[in-house]
Write a protein that holds these residues in place. Structure first.
Motif, short mmCIF file in Angstrom:
data_model
loop_
_atom_site.label_atom_id
_atom_site.label_comp_id
_atom_site.label_asym_id
_atom_site.label_seq_id
_atom_site.Cartn_x
_atom_site.Cartn_y
_atom_site.Cartn_z
N LYS A 216 46.24 45.62 46.19
CA LYS A 216 47.15 44.60 46.73
C LYS A 216 46.59 43.18 46.51
O LYS A 216 47.31 42.28 46.11
CB LYS A 216 47.38 44.81 48.24
N SER A 217 45.28 43.01 46.77
CA SER A 217 44.67 41.68 46.64
C SER A 217 44.64 41.23 45.18
O SER A 217 44.79 40.03 44.89
CB SER A 217 43.25 41.67 47.21
N THR A 218 44.48 42.17 44.25
CA THR A 218 44.50 41.84 42.81
C THR A 218 45.89 41.33 42.42
O THR A 218 46.02 40.34 41.68
CB THR A 218 44.12 43.08 41.97
N ILE A 219 46.94 41.99 42.94
CA ILE A 219 48.32 41.55 42.68
C ILE A 219 48.56 40.18 43.31
O ILE A 219 49.18 39.30 42.70
CB ILE A 219 49.33 42.61 43.20
N MET A 220 48.03 39.99 44.52
CA MET A 220 48.15 38.70 45.22
C MET A 220 47.52 37.58 44.37
O MET A 220 48.12 36.52 44.17
CB MET A 220 47.44 38.80 46.57
N ASN A 221 46.32 37.82 43.86
CA ASN A 221 45.63 36.82 43.04
C ASN A 221 46.41 36.50 41.78
O ASN A 221 46.49 35.35 41.35
CB ASN A 221 44.23 37.33 42.65
N MET A 222 46.99 37.55 41.19
CA MET A 222 47.72 37.42 39.94
C MET A 222 49.03 36.62 40.13
O MET A 222 49.37 35.75 39.33
CB MET A 222 48.02 38.83 39.45
N LEU A 223 49.74 36.88 41.22
CA LEU A 223 51.02 36.20 41.47
C LEU A 223 50.82 34.78 41.99
O LEU A 223 51.56 33.87 41.63
CB LEU A 223 51.87 36.99 42.47
N SER A 224 49.82 34.60 42.88
CA SER A 224 49.67 33.29 43.52
C SER A 224 48.63 32.41 42.83
O SER A 224 48.41 31.28 43.23
CB SER A 224 49.29 33.46 44.99
N LYS A 225 47.97 32.97 41.80
CA LYS A 225 46.92 32.25 41.06
C LYS A 225 45.86 31.68 42.02
O LYS A 225 45.37 30.57 41.86
CB LYS A 225 47.52 31.13 40.20
#
Length: 396
Positions: A216-225
């Motif tokens: 989840k945190s990897t997706i968060m980093n990817m979407l929110s930069k």
């Protein structure tokens, strides 16, 4: 002048053994998966698993959780290998904890205590620290007597009666007062968070949910930069993080929440309900699944059950099957057995055919199928935004 001595002050990695009970109807695969997860919890807490003990039982023994023969076997291993702690895969009652500790003479932890310990190490904000401390005190309260076993060695007789009991009572009162204080502090933090959430009402809110360690945190980093802490450990994220994300011209809020796990201690669920308000108040849920995990379908069940408890089961949901780069096709099944999907393509077809929720298959780490994911998310948010704010100039 003699040679100066140096002493290593680094904390020694604690060596652990795991104990699990195999209940009727439980397959060897399920038992292995449960104990692997417990081993991962020990690893996350900083320990090292040396051995695993299992016993088939109809129900755990009331006094010692496992049978006396098995306990003697564990005792012999603990003594010969100089083990530091024994970890049980279920919550132990105060009397079981006391009896086992008396027999084994080492530190005894159950699954709940271990999860609480990990949470305590991960808590960063005032809210998370307060929630964890409250859960720890609620766990400790019925188990106070075992902290005062040294008083049992005092002789009885005149002038020697009851010091232990008096001490336990005063401790119990102090803990109850602290619990009351922490609950009051949490109410205050909740009010502040509620005010913050009210200020964000003009934007659509999307929440990432899922089992612990699914990405989840990897997706968060990817979407929110942005740089949200992410690592291959259980409960890497404890505090809910909210970020403003813009896809094309459309801003929305994305929150990353604490991961769920089976047999999550009920103290923790209660204490973390306020953190999970982000899930309850979200407009869209992104349910992230680790498709490379052998029991990802069970994990989906655990998450759905937790969402149901939170009253968030019927929300608009996008299923995101992450880690397709790590997916390993199982062996083809024998003739006559029920057919199960054994390639990713087959699984995609079967999921799409049997479930109405939109589903995507991505690799957040290798950025596979990300544009497709962003487009689906954008369409969902636009749809909701135009329904809620039909005269908003933002989209024109």
């Amino acid at each position: 002048m003699g040679k100066q001595k140096f002493y290593d002050t680094a904390l020694k990695q604690e060596r652990a053994v795991l104990v699990g009970v195999i209940r009727p109807g439980e397959t060897p695969e399920e038992t292995k998966e449960y104990l692997d997860e417990l081993a991962f919890l020990v690893d996350t807490a900083g320990g090292r698993v040396e051995h695993v003990f299992t016993q088939k039982m109809l129900r755990p023994e009331r006094a010692t959780f496992v049978g006396t023969g098995k306990l003697e076997e564990i005792q012999a291993y603990v003594k010969s290998e100089e083990i530091d702690m024994v970890v049980f895969d279920d919550e132990l009652s105060p009397s079981q904890l006391r009896n086992i500790e008396r027999e084994l003479q080492v530190k005894i932890l159950d699954r709940s205590n271990l999860i609480l310990d990990i949470f305590a190490g991960r808590a960063q904000t005032a809210q998370a620290k307060t929630q964890v401390e409250l859960a720890q005190l609620q766990y400790l309260l019925p188990r106070l007597t075992r902290l005062w076993t040294h008083l049992e060695r005092q002789k009885g007789g005149i002038g020697m009666r009851g010091p232990g009991e008096t001490q336990i009572e005063s401790d119990r009162r102090m803990i109850l007062e602290k619990i009351s204080l922490l609950k009051g502090r949490l109410k205050l933090i909740d009010k502040q968070n509620e005010t913050q959430r009210k200020n964000r009402t003009q934007l659509i809110r999307v929440a990432l949910v899922g089992y612990t360690n699914v990405g989840k945190s990897t997706i968060m980093n990817m979407l929110s930069k942005s740089e949200v802490f992410a690592e291959n450990k259980l409960f890497a994220t404890l505090d809910t993080t909210v970020r403003k994300v813009v896809i094309d011209n459309l801003p929305f809020l994305l929150s990353d929440t604490v991961g769920f796990i089976r047999k999550l201690p009920h103290h923790l669920v209660e204490c973390f309900k306020s953190t999970l308000d982000e899930v309850r108040e979200a407009d869209i849920l992104i349910h992230v699944v680790d498709v490379s995990h052998t029991s990802f379908e069970d994990q989906i069940g655990v998450v759905n059950e937790t969402l149901k408890d939170l009253g968030a089961r019927d929300k608009d949901t996008i299923m995101v099957f992450n880690k397709i780069d790590a997916y390993v096709s199982p062996e083809p099944v024998e003739e006559g057995e029920d057919h199960v999907p054994f390639t990713l393509a087959e699984f995609k077809k079967s999921w799409m055919a049997h479930h109405n929720a939109p589903a995507l298959f991505i690799s957040a780490l290798h950025k596979e199928n990300l544009e497709e994911f962003k487009q689906l998310l954008y369409d969902k948010v636009v749809d909701l935004h135009t329904q809620r704010y039909p005269y908003d100039k933002l989209l024109y």
